[in-house]
Every structure is written in structure tokens, then in C-alpha cells.
Design a protein around this motif. Structure first.
Motif, PDB file in Angstrom:
ATOM      1  N   HIS A  76       0.836  -1.193   0.000  1.00  0.00           N
ATOM      2  CA  HIS A  76       0.000   0.000   0.000  1.00  0.00           C
ATOM      3  C   HIS A  76       0.874   1.248   0.000  1.00  0.00           C
ATOM      4  N   TYR A  77       0.458   2.226  -0.776  1.00  0.00           N
ATOM      5  CA  TYR A  77       1.196   3.476  -0.883  1.00  0.00           C
ATOM      6  C   TYR A  77       0.187   4.607  -1.005  1.00  0.00           C
ATOM      7  N   SER A  78       0.389   5.690  -0.264  1.00  0.00           N
ATOM      8  CA  SER A  78      -0.546   6.811  -0.332  1.00  0.00           C
ATOM      9  C   SER A  78       0.192   8.124  -0.106  1.00  0.00           C
ATOM     10  N   SER A  79      -0.425   9.204  -0.598  1.00  0.00           N
ATOM     11  CA  SER A  79       0.138  10.540  -0.437  1.00  0.00           C
ATOM     12  C   SER A  79      -0.945  11.574  -0.698  1.00  0.00           C
ATOM     13  N   ASP A  80      -1.061  12.550   0.187  1.00  0.00           N
ATOM     14  CA  ASP A  80      -2.006  13.656   0.005  1.00  0.00           C
ATOM     15  C   ASP A  80      -3.426  13.167  -0.267  1.00  0.00           C
ATOM     16  N   ASN A  81      -3.873  12.197   0.510  1.00  0.00           N
ATOM     17  CA  ASN A  81      -5.235  11.655   0.441  1.00  0.00           C
ATOM     18  C   ASN A  81      -5.475  10.753  -0.766  1.00  0.00           C
ATOM     19  N   PHE A  82      -4.454  10.573  -1.603  1.00  0.00           N
ATOM     20  CA  PHE A  82      -4.603   9.692  -2.765  1.00  0.00           C
ATOM     21  C   PHE A  82      -3.947   8.352  -2.472  1.00  0.00           C
ATOM     22  N   GLY A  94      -2.211   4.649  -3.821  1.00  0.00           N
ATOM     23  CA  GLY A  94      -1.438   4.041  -4.894  1.00  0.00           C
ATOM     24  C   GLY A  94      -0.930   2.688  -4.454  1.00  0.00           C
ATOM     25  N   LEU A  95       0.032   2.166  -5.188  1.00  0.00           N
ATOM     26  CA  LEU A  95       0.605   0.876  -4.794  1.00  0.00           C
ATOM     27  C   LEU A  95       2.081   0.842  -5.148  1.00  0.00           C
ATOM     28  N   GLN A  96       2.776  -0.083  -4.511  1.00  0.00           N
ATOM     29  CA  GLN A  96       4.202  -0.289  -4.757  1.00  0.00           C
ATOM     30  C   GLN A  96       4.414  -1.733  -5.175  1.00  0.00           C
ATOM     31  N   TYR A  97       5.212  -1.913  -6.225  1.00  0.00           N
ATOM     32  CA  TYR A  97       5.555  -3.257  -6.683  1.00  0.00           C
ATOM     33  C   TYR A  97       7.079  -3.325  -6.760  1.00  0.00           C
ATOM     34  N   GLY A  98       7.653  -4.072  -5.867  1.00  0.00           N
ATOM     35  CA  GLY A  98       9.105  -4.068  -5.759  1.00  0.00           C
ATOM     36  C   GLY A  98       9.580  -2.691  -5.335  1.00  0.00           C
ATOM     37  N   ASP A  99      10.455  -2.099  -6.109  1.00  0.00           N
ATOM     38  CA  ASP A  99      10.937  -0.748  -5.795  1.00  0.00           C
ATOM     39  C   ASP A  99      10.148   0.333  -6.520  1.00  0.00           C
ATOM     40  N   GLU A 100       9.192  -0.068  -7.335  1.00  0.00           N
ATOM     41  CA  GLU A 100       8.437   0.877  -8.150  1.00  0.00           C
ATOM     42  C   GLU A 100       7.144   1.289  -7.451  1.00  0.00           C
ATOM     43  N   LYS A 101       6.817   2.592  -7.519  1.00  0.00           N
ATOM     44  CA  LYS A 101       5.585   3.106  -6.917  1.00  0.00           C
ATOM     45  C   LYS A 101       4.757   3.831  -7.969  1.00  0.00           C
ATOM     46  N   VAL A 102       3.456   3.842  -7.755  1.00  0.00           N
ATOM     47  CA  VAL A 102       2.572   4.634  -8.608  1.00  0.00           C
ATOM     48  C   VAL A 102       1.416   5.145  -7.752  1.00  0.00           C
ATOM     49  N   LEU A 103       1.095   6.416  -7.928  1.00  0.00           N
ATOM     50  CA  LEU A 103       0.013   7.054  -7.169  1.00  0.00           C
ATOM     51  C   LEU A 103      -1.150   7.324  -8.115  1.00  0.00           C
ATOM     52  N   SER A 104      -2.340   6.934  -7.685  1.00  0.00           N
ATOM     53  CA  SER A 104      -3.533   7.150  -8.502  1.00  0.00           C
ATOM     54  C   SER A 104      -4.198   8.475  -8.128  1.00  0.00           C
ATOM     55  N   GLN A 105      -5.283   8.785  -8.810  1.00  0.00           N
ATOM     56  CA  GLN A 105      -6.086   9.951  -8.479  1.00  0.00           C
ATOM     57  C   GLN A 105      -7.350   9.550  -7.720  1.00  0.00           C
ATOM     58  N   LEU A 106      -7.282   8.397  -7.063  1.00  0.00           N
ATOM     59  CA  LEU A 106      -8.394   7.879  -6.271  1.00  0.00           C
ATOM     60  C   LEU A 106      -8.112   8.076  -4.789  1.00  0.00           C
ATOM     61  N   THR A 107      -9.151   8.286  -4.018  1.00  0.00           N
ATOM     62  CA  THR A 107      -9.007   8.355  -2.574  1.00  0.00           C
ATOM     63  C   THR A 107      -9.574   7.092  -1.943  1.00  0.00           C
ATOM     64  N   GLY A 108      -9.093   6.768  -0.755  1.00  0.00           N
ATOM     65  CA  GLY A 108      -9.652   5.641  -0.015  1.00  0.00           C
ATOM     66  C   GLY A 108      -8.809   4.392  -0.103  1.00  0.00           C
ATOM     67  N   GLU A 109      -8.480   3.840   1.062  1.00  0.00           N
ATOM     68  CA  GLU A 109      -7.699   2.607   1.091  1.00  0.00           C
ATOM     69  C   GLU A 109      -8.428   1.469   0.386  1.00  0.00           C
ATOM     70  N   TYR A 110      -9.775   1.535   0.383  1.00  0.00           N
ATOM     71  CA  TYR A 110     -10.560   0.499  -0.283  1.00  0.00           C
ATOM     72  C   TYR A 110     -10.239   0.429  -1.775  1.00  0.00           C
ATOM     73  N   ASN A 111      -9.761   1.527  -2.363  1.00  0.00           N
ATOM     74  CA  ASN A 111      -9.414   1.498  -3.781  1.00  0.00           C
ATOM     75  C   ASN A 111      -8.059   0.844  -4.041  1.00  0.00           C
ATOM     76  N   PHE A 112      -7.293   0.597  -2.987  1.00  0.00           N
ATOM     77  CA  PHE A 112      -6.014  -0.108  -3.143  1.00  0.00           C
ATOM     78  C   PHE A 112      -6.246  -1.487  -3.750  1.00  0.00           C
ATOM     79  N   THR A 113      -7.247  -2.199  -3.248  1.00  0.00           N
ATOM     80  CA  THR A 113      -7.551  -3.537  -3.776  1.00  0.00           C
ATOM     81  C   THR A 113      -7.987  -3.458  -5.235  1.00  0.00           C
ATOM     82  N   ASN A 114      -8.764  -2.423  -5.579  1.00  0.00           N
ATOM     83  CA  ASN A 114      -9.194  -2.266  -6.966  1.00  0.00           C
ATOM     84  C   ASN A 114      -7.990  -2.064  -7.890  1.00  0.00           C
TER      85      ASN A 114
END
Length: 424
Positions: A240-246, A248-268
């Protein structure tokens, strides 16, 4: 006339529609009729407007010379044609259902897979016995993957929709307290949603499973073939990865932040990326999709208005999604007001579930709690209870909300988005 004999005509059309207002040249119009309106009245006009053919269930309007064809049931014929078309498709179909997050997950899967493939997917919320066949019939020769959302509020609906869509890969987002009235309680929800598992197992098709969900693990057990994510021993593991209420996710050393809010969207996000890996995409391709996907459907949208941060999640609500939304919103920095609307279709559990939400909201100590709808009004003994969005709007005209952060969450029937224009 049957689906097989009509299929060559269908292959010549640009699209299938059930809306006479939406007819373009070379379309096929299915004239659905209701109790108070006979859509077959639009048959001749539709042909004049360029329709390739019209399907009617009123024999009086049949005119084969003008390509107006009679069938006993337009719905049955639409479904039969969809099955016939599906049987001719040689592409993988991903089917998904669940209590929460179906539409967001579907759109994320589409965004990810579209980085490499031509993908057709359920438009909007057309996920029922009419919407699913319309989606199937929208799949053209250039499409390489289909993504079909399946919704239900009763037993055996998912079972039926699977016979139409015939998914090669299936996924249940979660089992939540949605449509309790129609399903007959939470156990009924689990049974109804699991109908997709029954289909996939019977047809020896692939199941996508979140191994952090104990119910999914229990239902699947040692079944193969499957694609897994969620645990460190899964096929794909994401942090799990998040920043400024958004989120995202981390895979290995790589991270990506979405424009979605809510930890529930991590699974999506995890489900979409897991499928991306399964279909041969690399993480850089998927990062582009995740970063660029913007929710515009009143689901987990973050808006800014006059210095305020608004979380708009007004397309649907049930106890499970409401709990997650409130907990997520409680983590926002600064003052917080929640505007929560009634959760519909809960049956005999309705009052109890609304009271639980009120108790949780008070425990989370928001600066202001505003409820909309008669059910919440019955359990909200404090000020700030309104019968409708219109009534709340009138109040907000002269009593603006001062909080920096505002959450709007409720069932579609409450239409909380109507309040937006009164938030200044």
C-alpha cells in the motif's frame, strides 16, 4: 426469425440501441415496450432516420420489406443475439461482480489493459440483464479483450448473466452489505455473488482472487486455474502506498500514485495491475494508466471548490462502503464535515445499519455530521437531519459549511450531488 438467421444483418450494423432518441445511420433498434409506452411506434421513424433494422414485439408494426422484424420478446431476442455473438468471439472476456467497487475496478482494468490491447468494456452502469447483452453486442472484430461488469440484487442473477457473458476470467471485488433486501441478508449476498465462481469452476475458467479476503480464499480453496494477489505468497504482491489523500501501490521498488481516494481502492488497483501482468504488460505501461485514470462518475472523486476539498462518492452506498468511506475521510487533515445520505435496499436491517453508521460517525469525531433522507433522520437525534437534498440545499444557501474537507456519500436515490452547487 431467430438469432442465427439475423446474425448476418447484425454484423453489418454500427451499434445496437434500445433508445429511439439515440439512433444513427446503420444502427439496429430494439423497440422495448413498457406498461405505458409502445416503442414500436418509433419503428418507421427509426428506419427513416437511417436504422439498418428494427426489432419489435408488436406484430402490427412488422414490415419485413423495411427491415422491421417481429419477435415475441425483444428482451429475449436481444439476449439470444448476444449469446450467439459471444459464441463467435475468440477473445478473452473478463467478468466481474461484487458488492462494492465493481465500476471503478472495471474502469481501472480497462485503463490498464488498453495500454497494450483494444479493449471493449461495460459503459457506465449497464450491468444488468439488458446492459450485459448490449455490451456483448458492442464488441467488434478489432477488439482483443472484453471487460463486462455484472450487477445483481437477487439470487441467480449473476448465474444468468454468466450464461450471457461466458467469462474466461472472473473476479469478485468483495462481499458486502449491499442489496440485503433482495438477497435476503448478508449470507444471501455471499451466495448470490459466488454464482460467478460456480460458473467458472464448471467451465474450468480462470478465477482472479484477492488472497487478503478470507471469504474468497475459502470459496476458491485449491481450485485451478487462478490468478492471485494480496499476500506475499500470491502470484503478485503489492504494498500500500498513499500521499495527500490519494492511494497508490508499490511493486518491488516501483511506486505509482492514482487519483483515487480511499484505502478500499487499493484492492481495486491491485486487481487491475495483477490482470495487467497476466496479459503481459510491464509495470511502466501500467503506471501510465494508473496515473492518468481520473474518476468522473461520482465514485471516490476528489474536487476542489473555493479552497475546500470535496470527496464526492454519491453514486451508491451500503453499510460496507459507508464504513470504509468514513474511516478514510477521518484521516484527512483539517476540519471535516460529512454529508451522508440514506442507504437504500437494506430491508429489515435498514434502521440497525443506519444507527451503526451514526454511531461510527460520532466516534470518529467529525466537526459536523449532516444526514439526508428519512431513514437517517429517524436515527439522527441531533441537529443536521434533512429529508432531502433539496431541503439541505435550501439550508446551505444561508448557512455555509466552514470545514476545509467535505464528504458526500449516499445512495443514488438520494442524489447528494444536487448539494454541490450550494457548497461555497
Amino acid at each position: 426469425m431467430n438469432a442465427a438467421s439475423f446474425y448476418s444483418t447484425f454484423l453489418q450494423c454500427d451499434k445496437v440501441t434500445i433508445d429511439s432518441r439515440n439512433i444513427s445511420k446503420n444502427d439496429i433498434f430494439f423497440a422495448f415496450s413498457g406498461e405505458t409506452y409502445n416503442a414500436a411506434l418509433k419503428a418507421e421513424e427509426s428506419i427513416k432516420n437511417g436504422a439498418l433494422a428494427v426489432i419489435v414485439e408488436d406484430k402490427e408494426f412488422e414490415n419485413a420489406e423495411k427491415n422491421i422484424f417481429y419477435v415475441p420478446s425483444t428482451l429475449q431476442f436481444l439476449q439470444d443475439l448476444a449469446v450467439h455473438h459471444r459464441n463467435h468471439l475468440k477473445i478473452p472476456i473478463i467478468g466481474l461482480t461484487g458488492s462494492n467497487g465493481k465500476t471503478t475496478t472495471k474502469e481501472l482494468i480497462h485503463a490498464v489493459l488498453s495500454q497494450k490491447y483494444s479493449v471493449q468494456y461495460t459503459f457506465g452502469n449497464l450491468n444488468n440483464h439488458i446492459g450485459v447483452p448490449l455490451t456483448i453486442l458492442s464488441i467488434k472484430p478489432e477488439h482483443e479483450i472484453g471487460v463486462i461488469e455484472m450487477g445483481a440484487n437477487h439470487q441467480r442473477e449473476i448465474e444468468f448473466l454468466c450464461t450471457l457473458a461466458q467469462p474466461n476470467i472472473g473476479y469478485i471485488t468483495n462481499f458486502g452489505k449491499a442489496h440485503l433486501e433482495g438477497f435476503g441478508g448478508y449470507e444471501g449476498v455471499i451466495k448470490g455473488k459466488s454464482e460467478i465462481y460456480t460458473y467458472l469452476k464448471t467451465e474450468n475458467q480462470t478465477i482472479l482472487i484477492n488472497e487478503n479476503d478470507a471469504l474468497q480464499v475459502e470459496k476458491i480453496e485449491s481450485y485451478e486455474p487462478k490468478i492471485t494477489f494480496g499476500s506475499k505468497t500470491s502470484d503478485y504482491f503489492f504494498s500500500h502506498y498513499s500521499s495527500d489523500n490519494f492511494v497508490g501501490l508499490q511493486y518491488g521498488d516501483e511506486k505509482v500514485l492514482s487519483q483515487l481516494t480511499g484505502e478500499y481502492n487499493f484492492t481495486n488497483l491491485c486487481a487491475a495491475v495483477a490482470l495487467g501482468f497476466h496479459f503481459g504488460l510491464n509495470f511502466d505501461q501500467m503506471k501510465t494508466a494508473v496515473k492518468s485514470y481520473t474518476p468522473t462518475n461520482m465514485r471516490s472523486q476528489i474536487l476542489e471548490k473555493n479552497g475546500k476539498v470535496l470527496v464526492l462518492d454519491t453514486y451508491n452506498a451500503n453499510p460496507s462502503s459507508m464504513v470504509e468511506s468514513l474511516k478514510n475521510f477521518a484521516q484527512f487533515e483539517g476540519s471535516k464535515t460529512i454529508i451522508i445520505g440514506d442507504m437504500l435496499e437494506l430491508g429489515k436491517e435498514s434502521e440497525v445499519e443506519h444507527q451503526k453508521i451514526m454511531d461510527l460517525a460520532q466516534t470518529l469525531k467529525f466537526d459536523e455530521i449532516i444526514t439526508v433522507g428519512p431513514i437517517f433522520k429517524g436515527v439522527n437525534k441531533n441537529l443536521g437531519a434533512y429529508e432531502s437534498s433539496v431541503q439541505l440545499g435550501e439550508y446551505l444557501k444561508i448557512n455555509p459549511i466552514s470545514s476545509k474537507n467535505i464528504l458526500l456519500k449516499g445512495s443514488r436515490g438520494i442524489a447528494l450531488e444536487k448539494v454541490l452547487e450550494f457548497i461555497n
